[in-house]
Design a protein around this motif. Structure first.
Motif, PDB file in Angstrom:
ATOM      1  N   LEU A 209       0.822  -1.216   0.000  1.00 43.66           N
ATOM      2  CA  LEU A 209       0.000   0.000   0.000  1.00 43.66           C
ATOM      3  C   LEU A 209       0.857   1.267   0.000  1.00 43.66           C
ATOM      4  O   LEU A 209       0.490   2.279  -0.609  1.00 43.66           O
ATOM      5  N   PHE A 210       2.014   1.207   0.695  1.00 41.52           N
ATOM      6  CA  PHE A 210       2.929   2.353   0.685  1.00 41.52           C
ATOM      7  C   PHE A 210       3.332   2.703  -0.740  1.00 41.52           C
ATOM      8  O   PHE A 210       3.360   3.867  -1.133  1.00 41.52           O
ATOM      9  N   VAL A 211       3.640   1.661  -1.497  1.00 37.20           N
ATOM     10  CA  VAL A 211       4.103   1.911  -2.863  1.00 37.20           C
ATOM     11  C   VAL A 211       2.949   2.425  -3.729  1.00 37.20           C
ATOM     12  O   VAL A 211       3.130   3.323  -4.547  1.00 37.20           O
ATOM     13  N   VAL A 212       1.746   1.881  -3.498  1.00 39.48           N
ATOM     14  CA  VAL A 212       0.576   2.391  -4.230  1.00 39.48           C
ATOM     15  C   VAL A 212       0.372   3.865  -3.888  1.00 39.48           C
ATOM     16  O   VAL A 212       0.153   4.711  -4.775  1.00 39.48           O
ATOM     17  N   ALA A 213       0.479   4.195  -2.600  1.00 37.75           N
ATOM     18  CA  ALA A 213       0.306   5.594  -2.173  1.00 37.75           C
ATOM     19  C   ALA A 213       1.361   6.479  -2.820  1.00 37.75           C
ATOM     20  O   ALA A 213       1.060   7.588  -3.279  1.00 37.75           O
ATOM     21  N   ALA A 214       2.593   5.975  -2.868  1.00 40.61           N
ATOM     22  CA  ALA A 214       3.662   6.771  -3.482  1.00 40.61           C
ATOM     23  C   ALA A 214       3.379   6.987  -4.966  1.00 40.61           C
ATOM     24  O   ALA A 214       3.602   8.082  -5.496  1.00 40.61           O
ATOM     25  N   ALA A 215       2.866   5.937  -5.624  1.00 43.71           N
ATOM     26  CA  ALA A 215       2.564   6.061  -7.052  1.00 43.71           C
ATOM     27  C   ALA A 215       1.446   7.080  -7.269  1.00 43.71           C
ATOM     28  O   ALA A 215       1.537   7.947  -8.148  1.00 43.71           O
ATOM     29  N   ILE A 216       0.401   6.990  -6.438  1.00 51.81           N
ATOM     30  CA  ILE A 216      -0.699   7.951  -6.553  1.00 51.81           C
ATOM     31  C   ILE A 216      -0.188   9.360  -6.265  1.00 51.81           C
ATOM     32  O   ILE A 216      -0.498  10.319  -6.968  1.00 51.81           O
ATOM     33  N   GLY A 217       0.627   9.445  -5.210  1.00 54.48           N
ATOM     34  CA  GLY A 217       1.164  10.749  -4.827  1.00 54.48           C
ATOM     35  C   GLY A 217       1.958  11.379  -5.948  1.00 54.48           C
ATOM     36  O   GLY A 217       1.800  12.568  -6.252  1.00 54.48           O
ATOM     37  N   SER A 218       2.815  10.585  -6.592  1.00 55.67           N
ATOM     38  CA  SER A 218       3.658  11.178  -7.633  1.00 55.67           C
ATOM     39  C   SER A 218       2.854  11.469  -8.900  1.00 55.67           C
ATOM     40  O   SER A 218       3.170  12.400  -9.637  1.00 55.67           O
ATOM     41  N   ALA A 219       1.799  10.680  -9.140  1.00 54.76           N
ATOM     42  CA  ALA A 219       1.008  10.908 -10.358  1.00 54.76           C
ATOM     43  C   ALA A 219       0.028  12.058 -10.182  1.00 54.76           C
ATOM     44  O   ALA A 219      -0.256  12.787 -11.136  1.00 54.76           O
TER      45      ALA A 219
ATOM     46  N   PHE B 271      17.239  52.894  -4.695  1.00 56.36           N
ATOM     47  CA  PHE B 271      17.325  51.667  -3.884  1.00 56.36           C
ATOM     48  C   PHE B 271      16.339  51.838  -2.738  1.00 56.36           C
ATOM     49  O   PHE B 271      16.560  52.619  -1.818  1.00 56.36           O
ATOM     50  N   LEU B 272      15.221  51.089  -2.823  1.00 62.05           N
ATOM     51  CA  LEU B 272      14.171  51.259  -1.816  1.00 62.05           C
ATOM     52  C   LEU B 272      14.482  50.520  -0.523  1.00 62.05           C
ATOM     53  O   LEU B 272      13.864  50.772   0.506  1.00 62.05           O
ATOM     54  N   GLY B 273      15.413  49.567  -0.583  1.00 62.61           N
ATOM     55  CA  GLY B 273      15.821  48.902   0.655  1.00 62.61           C
ATOM     56  C   GLY B 273      16.069  47.416   0.473  1.00 62.61           C
ATOM     57  O   GLY B 273      15.720  46.826  -0.567  1.00 62.61           O
ATOM     58  N   GLN B 274      16.717  46.848   1.481  1.00 60.36           N
ATOM     59  CA  GLN B 274      16.959  45.397   1.461  1.00 60.36           C
ATOM     60  C   GLN B 274      15.666  44.684   1.802  1.00 60.36           C
ATOM     61  O   GLN B 274      14.911  45.119   2.675  1.00 60.36           O
ATOM     62  N   ARG B 275      15.391  43.632   1.101  1.00 63.42           N
ATOM     63  CA  ARG B 275      14.171  42.852   1.344  1.00 63.42           C
ATOM     64  C   ARG B 275      14.535  41.389   1.515  1.00 63.42           C
ATOM     65  O   ARG B 275      15.563  40.927   1.017  1.00 63.42           O
ATOM     66  N   GLU B 276      13.649  40.674   2.202  1.00 66.47           N
ATOM     67  CA  GLU B 276      13.849  39.234   2.390  1.00 66.47           C
ATOM     68  C   GLU B 276      12.862  38.464   1.516  1.00 66.47           C
ATOM     69  O   GLU B 276      11.765  38.956   1.230  1.00 66.47           O
ATOM     70  N   PHE B 277      13.267  37.273   1.149  1.00 67.00           N
ATOM     71  CA  PHE B 277      12.418  36.402   0.351  1.00 67.00           C
ATOM     72  C   PHE B 277      11.984  35.205   1.188  1.00 67.00           C
ATOM     73  O   PHE B 277      12.760  34.690   1.993  1.00 67.00           O
ATOM     74  N   ALA B 278      10.772  34.766   0.949  1.00 69.57           N
ATOM     75  CA  ALA B 278      10.315  33.504   1.534  1.00 69.57           C
ATOM     76  C   ALA B 278      10.284  32.457   0.424  1.00 69.57           C
ATOM     77  O   ALA B 278       9.723  32.715  -0.645  1.00 69.57           O
ATOM     78  N   GLY B 279      10.903  31.323   0.674  1.00 67.60           N
ATOM     79  CA  GLY B 279      10.753  30.196  -0.244  1.00 67.60           C
ATOM     80  C   GLY B 279       9.521  29.420   0.183  1.00 67.60           C
ATOM     81  O   GLY B 279       9.514  28.782   1.236  1.00 67.60           O
ATOM     82  N   ILE B 280       8.464  29.544  -0.578  1.00 68.62           N
ATOM     83  CA  ILE B 280       7.198  28.897  -0.204  1.00 68.62           C
ATOM     84  C   ILE B 280       6.961  27.709  -1.134  1.00 68.62           C
ATOM     85  O   ILE B 280       6.901  27.861  -2.347  1.00 68.62           O
ATOM     86  N   GLN B 281       6.863  26.552  -0.530  1.00 69.82           N
ATOM     87  CA  GLN B 281       6.558  25.334  -1.294  1.00 69.82           C
ATOM     88  C   GLN B 281       5.058  25.081  -1.169  1.00 69.82           C
ATOM     89  O   GLN B 281       4.527  25.039  -0.056  1.00 69.82           O
ATOM     90  N   VAL B 282       4.412  24.956  -2.293  1.00 67.14           N
ATOM     91  CA  VAL B 282       2.970  24.680  -2.265  1.00 67.14           C
ATOM     92  C   VAL B 282       2.762  23.252  -2.758  1.00 67.14           C
ATOM     93  O   VAL B 282       3.246  22.889  -3.831  1.00 67.14           O
ATOM     94  N   ARG B 283       2.062  22.456  -1.955  1.00 67.98           N
ATOM     95  CA  ARG B 283       1.871  21.048  -2.310  1.00 67.98           C
ATOM     96  C   ARG B 283       0.433  20.621  -2.069  1.00 67.98           C
ATOM     97  O   ARG B 283      -0.239  21.118  -1.156  1.00 67.98           O
ATOM     98  N   ARG B 284       0.032  19.688  -2.880  1.00 74.54           N
ATOM     99  CA  ARG B 284      -1.230  18.984  -2.615  1.00 74.54           C
ATOM    100  C   ARG B 284      -0.959  17.521  -2.890  1.00 74.54           C
ATOM    101  O   ARG B 284      -0.434  17.158  -3.938  1.00 74.54           O
ATOM    102  N   ASP B 285      -1.258  16.679  -1.915  1.00 72.98           N
ATOM    103  CA  ASP B 285      -1.000  15.247  -2.072  1.00 72.98           C
ATOM    104  C   ASP B 285      -2.209  14.498  -1.551  1.00 72.98           C
ATOM    105  O   ASP B 285      -2.479  14.493  -0.354  1.00 72.98           O
ATOM    106  N   ARG B 286      -2.941  13.876  -2.478  1.00 66.96           N
ATOM    107  CA  ARG B 286      -4.171  13.195  -2.063  1.00 66.96           C
ATOM    108  C   ARG B 286      -3.910  11.761  -1.623  1.00 66.96           C
ATOM    109  O   ARG B 286      -4.849  10.989  -1.434  1.00 66.96           O
ATOM    110  N   SER B 287      -2.634  11.391  -1.495  1.00 68.45           N
ATOM    111  CA  SER B 287      -2.343  10.036  -1.024  1.00 68.45           C
ATOM    112  C   SER B 287      -2.191   9.988   0.491  1.00 68.45           C
ATOM    113  O   SER B 287      -1.878   8.939   1.049  1.00 68.45           O
ATOM    114  N   ASP B 288      -2.410  11.128   1.155  1.00 66.91           N
ATOM    115  CA  ASP B 288      -2.219  11.192   2.611  1.00 66.91           C
ATOM    116  C   ASP B 288      -2.946  10.066   3.339  1.00 66.91           C
ATOM    117  O   ASP B 288      -2.370   9.378   4.175  1.00 66.91           O
TER     118      ASP B 288
END
Lengths: 295, 576
Positions: B194-204, B490-507
């Protein structure tokens, strides 16, 4: 409290060293004396006290182990108090918790199964780990990097892994003792019977294997919470999976192919190599997402 | 395990055909052990050898750069390792094949064993032939007839279900404990599949995208901009906090999610606390502190031609210099950003030299930086048009143009080469080189965090823009410079957020599999099934037992006999 945790660990180390001497004398001393007495042409043989009175030495080993365990619990409690989080967030702390858990499982198994001779292998392992800890890993409390800042899952995931590895350490001890005993040849009368050693090895795997599975699953849960993926083939998680698979092979071969005795003992020794590789080498040598938990 | 011919017939397999042989092979424990060992060995290779990082996968240039690094480490072997897939084990076809075989074996085991296990659980064998009591691998006997009631009571106290029946003077007992536990191994093996099925669904099925968003900016989440499910994620604030050694202590971002112009979610994300909306999860996957908010305005029309927060994601070497006049007074101190390198032959082969011009006390100096044959930085100072007055190594001092120059250190400053950056119409070129000095992750200006000096002096960061003018434009936050009708701010130093957006229906599948695995292991290893048959006759008592794991069976029979008043005599097994 931080210094108290370090001091208590040194006390545990000293007590473990005492336990090692006592267990060795207990397990092998009697046999040595018999060998010397049986050696022809030696004339009058002087037998040391520690060779003649192994039973009290075995008890001394047990007491020293209990005392070392107590000292280790004090060390971990002080560490927890000093850092405000579970005391297994870096190699020093993990090793301290690991050795404490090995001793905990050992004393429980000693109470369940009786033979003390297992301590002659398990306690030297604990001593070696503690010595490596004080020699190589910095002891100061450092703040956690953001990825580790989740006390609940840190306590659960790493705590379960500590328990799993500790239980598997006992299987290693029993397997080594089995091989030392020479199976049915029973080289050392003080050592437990080969069948009992085989059973102890199996029982400890029966505890450690599900715990390792749970620990990996909790790690996957953490990975999904922190990085959005359950599994990323990170060296640490892959190595833990490989370790789990090796013990899975042991269970299959034992259960379905009837592997017993020397073959399964050799497999358990090799499997414990995988535990130590996962525990030490992956953190210290291989770069990965778990590298922050290194020294 | 023997293959039942009836099932083979139902599956359309001939008794001797290759499919039957394959089915047998897949169910074989020895095969399972071998294939598990092979998969473990392959995975171990992936642990020991460096693996292609995820950020390089699919990017030919990044892959080539990473492979070049491996060539430095492994030499020509790296190419062989790469061709064999050993530097990307977990995406190699042979690894997938190994996993597939493992899953096929596991599935075959579950399917093959299920009917037998089910029948054994619901219709256990209540009676065994008398001869079994003399041949069972695990048996115990006593010359004394046990007290049946006492034995039955002892069994029930040990949680056995007991069936009793009599045949003449002989009483037979069948006792069964945790019969459902026999399904434990099937659950555990099924969970692996089932883990492998979930991984397959997750990646697809999964959705996964990485967004690098500066403070105050928004980005669409889905690739189809006009999708009705489109979301816009805005980063209100980014916080990076570090200790004095530079160790990160906290990454935090304040997000607002919009859908169809409406604010639908406002949340804070940290590394261990993602934000969720409509099945999508937003992770704090990264933090980047070297951003520069830059604006370019056309002074004639007043229009803003350009406004971007630029990520200075590369690093350039820049000397940190100290200049003193004859009286020892400091007349210059700071990091000097350099221009694009030029390849020159300085007498010991070609080297890349980067130049900068610097005006100190009204006098112009030309600086050059390169690395010598041993990789050590060298800084040349020229006070005139000719060859350099002096060449100074890192940490060294020398006189040039009436000043004493000291190369305190050679820093690495954040930089970016920005294509399409607006330049005055009469300037050639297609972009500008931006470098920022006096910056740190988590500066007081850019974040709420503590200060970690990376380069330069305390104070505001300085942005150097090379391209619009002959000389670099040096701007502090809020400052502007006018060049040929353009105003650069130069309006100023700014910071960036690396935002990862995910949806995984194999949870759900994953956690069902975890539950099955843990339940299966607990059942099989901690609550194992035990079956006991007893024959109690006038001449004595005989017990036979089955169970896996086969440890402690004789001990248990001995204990039961003792409770039933029959002294034990072991006849089989080892663990008495």
């Amino acid at each position: 409290m931080e210094q108290a945790s370090v001091t208590a660990l040194w006390v545990a180390l000293a007590l473990t060293a005492a336990a090692v001497l006592a267990y060795w004398a207990y397990a092998f001393g009697g046999w040595l004396s018999l060998r010397r007495l049986a050696t022809p042409g030696q004339g009058e043989v002087t037998v040391a006290i520690w060779e003649r009175f192994p039973e009290p030495l075995g008890r001394a080993g047990t007491w020293a182990t209990w005392a070392a365990l107590l000292a280790m619990l004090v060390s971990l409690a002080a560490r927890w108090q000093a850092s405000g989080r579970p005391p297994w967030a870096n190699m020093w702390e993990f090793t301290a918790a690991f050795t404490g858990a090995i001793m905990l499982f050992y004393v429980l198994f000693e109470r369940w199964y009786g033979p003390r001779a297992l301590g002659a292998v398990v306690q030297p392992l604990v001593l070696a780990l503690l010595a490596a800890n004080v020699a190589f890993f910095p002891a100061e409390v450092r703040p956690l990097v953001p990825a580790l800042q989740s006390k609940g899952i840190l306590a659960a995931h790493v705590g379960v892994m500590v328990l799993a590895y500790a239980a598997l350490s006992l299987s290693f001890g029993a397997a080594v003792l089995y091989l030392l005993q020479g199976g049915e040849r029973r080289r050392f009368p003080r050592l437990p019977s080969p069948d009992l050693l085989d059973e102890i090895a199996f029982r400890s795997v029966a505890i450690g294997f599900p715990l390792l599975a749970l620990g990996i699953a909790l790690g996957a849960y953490w990975g999904n919470t922190a990085w959005g993926r359950y599994w990323g083939w990170d060296p640490k998680e892959t190595s833990a999976l490989v370790t789990w698979l090796i013990y899975g092979v042991y269970l299959h071969l034992r259960g379905l192919r009837g592997w017993r005795g020397a073959r399964s003992a050799v497999l358990l020794v090799a499997a414990y190599g995988a535990v130590l590789f996962t525990y030490f080498a992956v953190n210290l040598v291989v770069a990965g997402l778990h590298s922050y938990a290194g020294v | 395990m023997a293959f039942p011919s009836a099932r083979a017939a139902r599956l359309g397999l001939s008794p001797t055909g290759p499919l039957r042989a394959l089915w047998w092979l897949l169910q074989s424990p020895r095969w399972a052990a071998v294939i598990t060992a092979i998969v473990a060995a392959m995975a171990l290779v992936g642990v020991v050898l460096p693996q292609l990082p995820f950020w390089a996968r699919g990017d030919a240039a990044a892959e080539a750069a990473w492979l070049a690094q491996q060539r430095e480490r492994f030499g020509a072997t790296a190419d062989w390792l790469w061709r064999l897939g050993l530097l990307d084990v977990f995406h190699a076809p042979w690894f997938a094949a190994g996993l597939g075989l493992l899953v096929a074996s596991t599935t075959a085991y579950v399917v093959g064993r299920l009917p037998g296990v089910w029948a054994n659980m619901v219709r256990p064998r209540l009676r065994v032939p008398d001869s079994y009591f003399a041949t069972a691998p695990h048996r115990f006997a006593s010359d004394v007839p046990a007290e049946v009631a006492a034995l039955e009571s002892a069994l029930r106290r040990s949680l056995y279900r007991v069936v009793r029946f009599r045949e003449g003077p002989v009483t037979y007992l069948f006792a069964d404990r945790f019969p459902w536990a026999q399904a434990g191994t099937l659950l555990g093996h099924g969970a692996v599949a089932l883990f492998v099925v979930a991984a397959a669904i997750g990646s697809a099925d999964s959705f996964d995208t990485a967004l690098l968003i500066p403070e105050g900016a928004s980005r669409p989440v889905l690739p189809t901009v006009a999708s009705p499910r489109q979301m816009l994620v805005r980063v209100e604030d980014v916080v990076g906090r570090f200790d004095a050694t530079g160790t990160p202590l906290e990454y935090r971002s304040e997000l607002v999610i919009y859908r169809q112009g409406e604010e639908v979610r406002r949340c804070q994300v940290t590394v261990n606390s993602p934000c969720s909306y409509d099945g999508y999860r937003f992770f704090q996957a990264g933090y980047f502190g070297y951003g520069a908010d830059v604006q370019v305005r056309d002074l004639v029309t007043g229009d803003v031609l350009y406004r971007e927060t630029l990520a200075l994601e590369f690093q350039r070497t820049a000397p940190y210099l100290l200049a003193r006049d004859a009286s020892g007074r400091r007349v210059f101190e700071g990091t000097v950003p350099l221009g694009e390198p030029v390849r020159l032959d300085l007498g010991q082969g070609p080297v890349d030299v980067s130049f900068a011009s610097l005006t100190v006390g009204g006098r112009s100096y030309l600086l050059g930086l390169w690395q010598d044959e041993k990789g050590r930085p060298r800084v040349a100072v020229a006070s005139g048009q000719g060859p350099p007055d002096v060449v100074i190594e890192e940490g060294g001092r020398a006189q040039a143009g009436g000043l004493e120059w000291e190369v305190v250190r050679v820093d690495r400053v954040p930089a970016a080469l920005v294509q399409g950056f607006p330049l005055p119409p009469d300037r050639g070129g297609d972009g500008a080189l931006l470098q920022m000095t006096n910056v740190a992750y988590g500066t007081a200006n850019a974040s709420e965090g503590g200060r970690v000096p990376v380069a330069g002096l305390p104070g505001d960061p300085t942005l150097y823009i090379l391209g619009p003018d002959q000389r670099p434009l040096a701007l502090r936050p809020g400052e502007s410079a006018r060049v040929d009708g353009y105003e650069y701010t130069f309006l100023g130093q700014r910071e960036f957020a690396g935002i990862q957006v995910r949806r995984d229906r194999s949870d759900l599948l994953v956690w069902v599999a975890v539950g099955l695995l843990m339940a299966g292991l607990a059942m099989a290893l901690w609550l194992p099934r035990r079956r006991l048959w007893a024959r109690i006759g006038p001449r004595g008592t005989a017990l036979a037992m089955q169970g896996w794991p086969e440890v402690g069976l004789e001990r248990e029979m001995q204990r039961l006999l003792a409770r039933a008043g029959a002294p034990a005599r072991q006849e089989g097994g080892k663990d008495a």
